[in-house]
Design an enzyme around this catalytic site. Sequence first.
Site, short mmCIF file in Angstrom:
data_model
loop_
_atom_site.label_atom_id
_atom_site.label_comp_id
_atom_site.label_asym_id
_atom_site.label_seq_id
_atom_site.Cartn_x
_atom_site.Cartn_y
_atom_site.Cartn_z
N CYS A 53 -7.77 0.52 -0.45
CA CYS A 53 -6.40 1.02 -0.45
C CYS A 53 -6.34 2.50 -0.83
CB CYS A 53 -5.53 0.21 -1.41
SG CYS A 53 -5.46 -1.55 -1.02
C1 BEZ Z 1 -9.36 -2.79 -1.65
O1 BEZ Z 1 -8.41 -2.07 -1.40
O2 BEZ Z 1 -10.49 -2.35 -1.78
C2 BEZ Z 1 -9.15 -4.26 -1.79
C3 BEZ Z 1 -7.92 -4.74 -2.22
C4 BEZ Z 1 -7.76 -6.10 -2.38
C5 BEZ Z 1 -8.79 -6.96 -2.08
C6 BEZ Z 1 -10.00 -6.46 -1.63
C7 BEZ Z 1 -10.20 -5.11 -1.49
#
Ligand code: BEZ
Length: 211
Positions: free
Chosen positions: A45
């Site tokens: 994210c």
């Molecule tokens: C991420 O943004 O890396 C992420 C967010 C939630 C679950 C898995 C990865």
Amino acid sequence: MALQLGDTAPDFTAPTASGEIRFHDWLGDSWGVLFSHPADFTPVCTTELGTVASLTDEFARRDTRVAAVSVDSAEDHRTWSEDIAETQGHSVDFPMIADVDRTVSELYGMIHPNASETATVRSVFVIGPDKRIKLTLTYPASTGRNFAEILRVIDSLQLTAEHKVATPADWQDGEDVIITPAVSDADAAERFPGYRTVKPYLRYTAQPGRT
Ligand code: BEZ
């Protein structure tokens, strides 16, 4: 039922990292992109919001307003945005919607319980100036999105809203386009002089509006 292409994008009022947003008013007559991410302070994210922040001029050039949403608080969004600027080199200058009570997530079907009971998936809604949904995408948490593809789709949507054409696979702005089947050959000759026929149903022309 899930939102579908052509549906009116639901309106809402919600807090953001930088004050309240009244969604339809904020969109005005512009195009819009509303995208959700699973959680603040997570790696993929962080790269996604940094990438969108790096594309500010590209979205502006397409008269497109962008807003992010997750179920995190406005305070978390503000703190996380400092990490995004630090690690990605671009400051978030678009609204980060704090959907703690899940109003927006539920309106747009961004929580998929069999993927996560609590977090939004990676949804994308492209919304036209008529407030209708033009594109939906859903990605899993493990896969960051390609925002160049979203710009490419907006180019196609804006072009095909104005001209009787469609865009072929992997089309990029400036490349030849397809004349839609509803256009007769006589009409095509008038609208698109010099168009080329590969099959009666497969006719190409230079992208309209380019010199
Ligand atoms: C991420 O943004 O890396 C992420 C967010 C939630 C679950 C898995 C990865």
